[in-house]
Design a protein around this motif. Structure first.
Motif, short mmCIF file in Angstrom:
data_model
loop_
_atom_site.label_atom_id
_atom_site.label_comp_id
_atom_site.label_asym_id
_atom_site.label_seq_id
_atom_site.Cartn_x
_atom_site.Cartn_y
_atom_site.Cartn_z
N ARG A 174 0.87 -1.09 -0.02
CA ARG A 174 0.03 -0.11 0.05
C ARG A 174 0.94 1.04 0.12
N MET A 175 2.01 1.30 0.73
CA MET A 175 2.91 2.33 0.81
C MET A 175 3.48 2.78 -0.55
N GLY A 176 3.88 1.45 -1.05
CA GLY A 176 4.71 1.61 -2.37
C GLY A 176 3.60 2.18 -3.50
N ILE A 177 2.56 1.85 -3.39
CA ILE A 177 1.57 2.33 -4.57
C ILE A 177 1.21 3.80 -4.03
N LYS A 178 1.18 4.25 -2.93
CA LYS A 178 1.03 5.46 -2.62
C LYS A 178 1.87 6.53 -3.05
N ILE A 179 3.32 5.92 -2.71
CA ILE A 179 4.29 6.93 -3.11
C ILE A 179 4.51 6.66 -4.62
N GLY A 180 4.40 5.54 -5.43
CA GLY A 180 4.42 5.55 -6.60
C GLY A 180 3.51 6.50 -7.48
N ASN A 181 2.22 6.60 -7.09
CA ASN A 181 1.46 7.33 -7.51
C ASN A 181 1.63 9.01 -7.30
N ALA A 182 2.14 9.00 -6.17
CA ALA A 182 2.43 10.43 -6.04
C ALA A 182 3.77 11.15 -6.74
N LEU A 183 4.63 10.08 -7.11
CA LEU A 183 5.55 10.65 -7.73
C LEU A 183 5.46 10.77 -9.28
N ALA A 184 4.44 9.64 -9.80
CA ALA A 184 3.95 9.52 -11.07
C ALA A 184 3.13 10.86 -11.50
N ALA A 185 2.54 11.28 -10.61
CA ALA A 185 1.73 12.85 -10.70
C ALA A 185 2.46 13.92 -11.01
N VAL A 186 3.78 13.93 -10.51
CA VAL A 186 4.59 15.03 -11.13
C VAL A 186 5.85 14.52 -11.93
N GLY A 187 5.36 13.54 -12.73
CA GLY A 187 6.32 12.97 -13.93
C GLY A 187 7.50 12.20 -13.56
N ILE A 188 7.53 11.63 -12.19
CA ILE A 188 8.66 10.74 -11.76
C ILE A 188 8.12 9.49 -11.57
N ASP A 189 8.20 8.41 -12.62
CA ASP A 189 7.68 7.14 -12.53
C ASP A 189 8.90 5.96 -12.17
N ILE A 190 8.68 5.61 -10.93
CA ILE A 190 9.65 4.48 -10.61
C ILE A 190 9.13 3.24 -10.20
N ARG A 191 8.02 3.24 -10.61
CA ARG A 191 7.02 2.02 -10.28
C ARG A 191 7.71 0.92 -10.67
N ASP A 192 8.46 0.60 -11.64
CA ASP A 192 9.19 -0.43 -12.14
C ASP A 192 9.92 -1.18 -11.05
N SER A 193 10.60 -0.24 -10.35
CA SER A 193 11.39 -0.61 -9.11
C SER A 193 10.90 -0.76 -7.78
N LYS B 111 -3.24 1.06 -12.86
CA LYS B 111 -2.56 2.28 -13.17
C LYS B 111 -1.63 2.37 -12.15
N SER B 112 -2.08 2.15 -10.73
CA SER B 112 -1.14 2.07 -9.43
C SER B 112 0.01 1.14 -9.51
N PHE B 113 -0.19 0.17 -10.34
CA PHE B 113 1.00 -0.96 -10.78
C PHE B 113 1.87 -0.57 -11.79
N GLY B 114 1.48 0.57 -12.56
CA GLY B 114 2.37 0.91 -13.42
C GLY B 114 1.80 0.29 -14.95
N VAL B 115 0.48 -0.15 -14.90
CA VAL B 115 0.05 -1.03 -15.91
C VAL B 115 -1.32 -0.21 -16.46
N THR B 116 -1.36 0.11 -17.85
CA THR B 116 -2.65 0.85 -18.22
C THR B 116 -3.51 -0.18 -19.07
N ILE B 117 -4.74 -0.29 -18.52
CA ILE B 117 -5.83 -0.96 -19.08
C ILE B 117 -6.48 -0.18 -20.12
N ILE B 118 -6.43 -0.96 -21.37
CA ILE B 118 -7.22 -0.46 -22.73
C ILE B 118 -8.40 -1.13 -22.79
N GLN B 119 -9.45 -0.57 -22.43
CA GLN B 119 -10.79 -1.40 -22.50
C GLN B 119 -11.73 -1.05 -23.81
N GLY B 120 -11.94 -2.02 -24.43
CA GLY B 120 -12.85 -1.84 -25.80
C GLY B 120 -14.03 -2.86 -25.63
#
Length: 560
Positions: free
Chosen positions: A302-321, A353-362
């Motif tokens: 949960r903490m990793g998701i919270k930090i990852g989302n916060a950083l991604a929101a300002v253009g820093i995506d480190i969710r892979d690590s 999206k919190s895991f760094g994965v985009t779901i494209i629904q059709g």
């Protein structure tokens, strides 16, 4: 519509006229790039380049022509594999008609569909030798081609490929210059059916080629993308999203022959994109959190998701690590999931999206080749099924049913003139689905017409909405919402039939399971308007009967 298109134009795509044009282009443009991969074991795989695929396709196609099968209907059954796909393209690209069969069918059902389709040839994997032999006894004159090496069939793929090589060595090539009739039936797909007997959907090259172009206009793959093919390969959704579209972009397709080997396939191939149905999306998500809970890592996740989302929101995506353990479950490189085939709760789009994965629904239906709309790589509306494809138009009848007209709409149902007539309102195909078009130009799905519950008080309920809430609870694996038992004038309330998650309820007695699920149901009821609340529920001991694309066959429930 203009504003969205202007800010995010459709991907520029070279038009193709038929499936032969698709394969010819892929071979020409991407020649030495890896096209298909096959597992040889946990740590090894075999690769075929687009160039190698093109050579073997030419050999097999010439052999089929030499055997006099150019105008035949040819049934095809087996696991997801390179040889299955090679056979598929060899059949349709010579002007013959392919009849892909569901590998979950029993031998009597296989025989029935071979007869209904008028197939004179059956191409089958080695695992279906017995079924093929049975079919040959029941269908007079049926020829069998084994994708394996056993001699029980009339011939094998290896023999045909050798025959094709000899034909080409002699200076003859009847395949390469073939010009196909775009309007001729090239594929007969038997719907798996959630409500009854399957229908033979007849599609032509124009239908499929138009859908390939529109799919690629909306969703972009890269030449270095890798996909793992796990959904049933006989189904139009897997073919279009998991094979045809990626081939048009020169991506690499890796085959996983059975679901139990998926963890090994993900670790081996490390896909960047996957094509899934909602049940798999939901199951993966549940397993990730169950694993975190069992290992005591829930808080850390949960903490990793919270930090990852916060950083991604300002253009820093480190969710892979940051979320490496989570992403490892998908092979470590997954960036996108294409999802369709049934209703997906939009909450999952945000969660992944919190895991760094985009779901494209059709959204689509077999009769439309099959895709009607989809979201875009960088323009996603979670509650929508996306932007309407350029190959079709959409309108709605008075009940809100989605009607479709366009190049991708089927020619009709096999030997069913009345059924075909009933499926259309003039030129418009009636999908049987409810929906609407938003002010944003996007299509929104509301549920199946046949599943609509009309209560005694006149209130309408779509069960999909409530089912999606139920399966988000930790103890419920599958469920079906339906009318409660009512009087002759109709039901006054709804009920749920629930299959508990065996892993989550392990060690619980029946009383405890009922008590915990009742708490979850009570909580969900508090969030619903009064007439949508679940009045009571039943527990079932086994999974629901489902189609191969994992949709519950509602008409079978209670009759197993």
């Amino acid at each position: 519509m203009k504003a969205v298109t202007k800010s995010y134009p459709l991907n520029p795509i070279e038009k193709i006229s038929d499936l032969k044009a698709l394969t010819d282009r892929s071979v020409r443009v991407y020649g030495k790039a890896p096209a298909f991969r096959t597992m040889l074991g946990k740590t090894e795989y075999e690769t075929k380049t687009y160039e190698q695929f093109g050579s073997e396709l030419c050999e097999l196609a010439n052999a089929l022509i030499e055997n006099g099968w150019q105008d035949k209907r040819i049934a095809l059954i087996g696991e997801n594999s390179y040889h299955w796909l090679l056979s598929y393209f060899a059949v349709v690209n010579i002007g013959a008609t392919v009849v892909p069969l569901d590998k979950e069918l029993d031998e009597d059902e296989i025989v029935e569909l071979i007869k209904r389709s008028g197939s004179s040839v059956l191409i089958h994997s080695e695992n279906y030798d017995e079924e093929a032999e049975f079919a040959a006894q029941k269908v007079k004159g049926l020829r069998r081609v084994s994708l394996g090496k056993k001699k029980s069939a009339d011939t094998t793929l290896t023999v045909l490929l050798d025959q094709g090589k000899d034909i080409l060595s002699a200076g003859t090539d009847k395949y390469s210059g073939i010009e196909l009739d775009r309007e001729k039936v090239c594929s007969i797909l038997f719907t798996s059916g959630t409500t009854g007997k399957s229908k033979g959907v007849m599609l032509c090259h124009r239908n499929l080629a138009a859908n390939v172009v529109s799919a690629c206009e909306n969703v972009k793959f890269e030449a270095d993308d890798v996909l793992v093919s796990i959904l049933p390969i006989h189904h139009s959704y897997e073919d279009m999203c998991g094979i045809f579209g990626p081939m048009n972009y020169g991506s690499c397709i890796a085959f996983c022959e059975e679901i139990k080997r998926l963890p090994d396939a993900l670790a081996l191939f490390k896909p960047t994109i996957m094509v899934l149905v909602p049940l798999y999306v939901e199951t993966f998500y549940r397993k990730i959190w169950n694993a975190a809970a069992e290992s005591g890592q829930e808080s850390k996740l949960r903490m990793g998701i919270k930090i990852g989302n916060a950083l991604a929101a300002v253009g820093i995506d480190i969710r892979d690590s940051l979320l490496a353990d989570v992403r490892k479950a998908f092979g470590g490189r997954l960036k996108s999931i294409v999802c369709g085939g049934a209703y997906l709760n939009p909450d999952y789009i945000k969660r992944y999206k919190s895991f760094g994965v985009t779901i494209i629904q059709g959204y689509g239906i077999t009769e439309c080749s099959p895709i009607i709309s989809s979201n875009r790589n960088k323009h996603i509306k979670a509650k929508s099924v996306g932007w309407i494809f350029s190959c079709n138009e959409v309108r709605f009848d008075k009940q809100g049913q989605i009607l479709v007209k366009g190049e991708n709409v089927m020619l009709g149902y096999l030997d069913d003139e009345q059924g075909t007539k009933e499926a259309f309102d003039g030129e418009w195909f009636k999908t049987g689905d409810l929906g609407y078009k938003g002010k944003d130009g996007y299509l929104y799905f509301a549920g199946r017409c046949k599943n609509l519950i009309v209560l005694k008080n006149g209130k309408n309920i779509m069960p999909d909405e409530i089912e999606s809430l139920l399966i988000q609870t930790p103890l419920i694996a599958e469920c079906m919402v339906k009318e409660s038992i009512g009087d002759e004038n109709g039901s006054e309330s709804i009920m749920a039939i629930i299959y508990p998650d065996p892993a989550a309820t392990k060690g619980m007695n029946t009383s405890k399971i009922l008590s915990e699920i009742q708490k979850d149901v009570d909580g969900i009821n508090q969030s619903l308007v009064y007439y949508k609340r679940i009045n009571n529920f039943l527990i079932r001991e086994n999974e629901f009967p489902k189609t191969t694309t994992k949709k519950i066959q509602r008409y079978k429930v209670g009759k197993e």
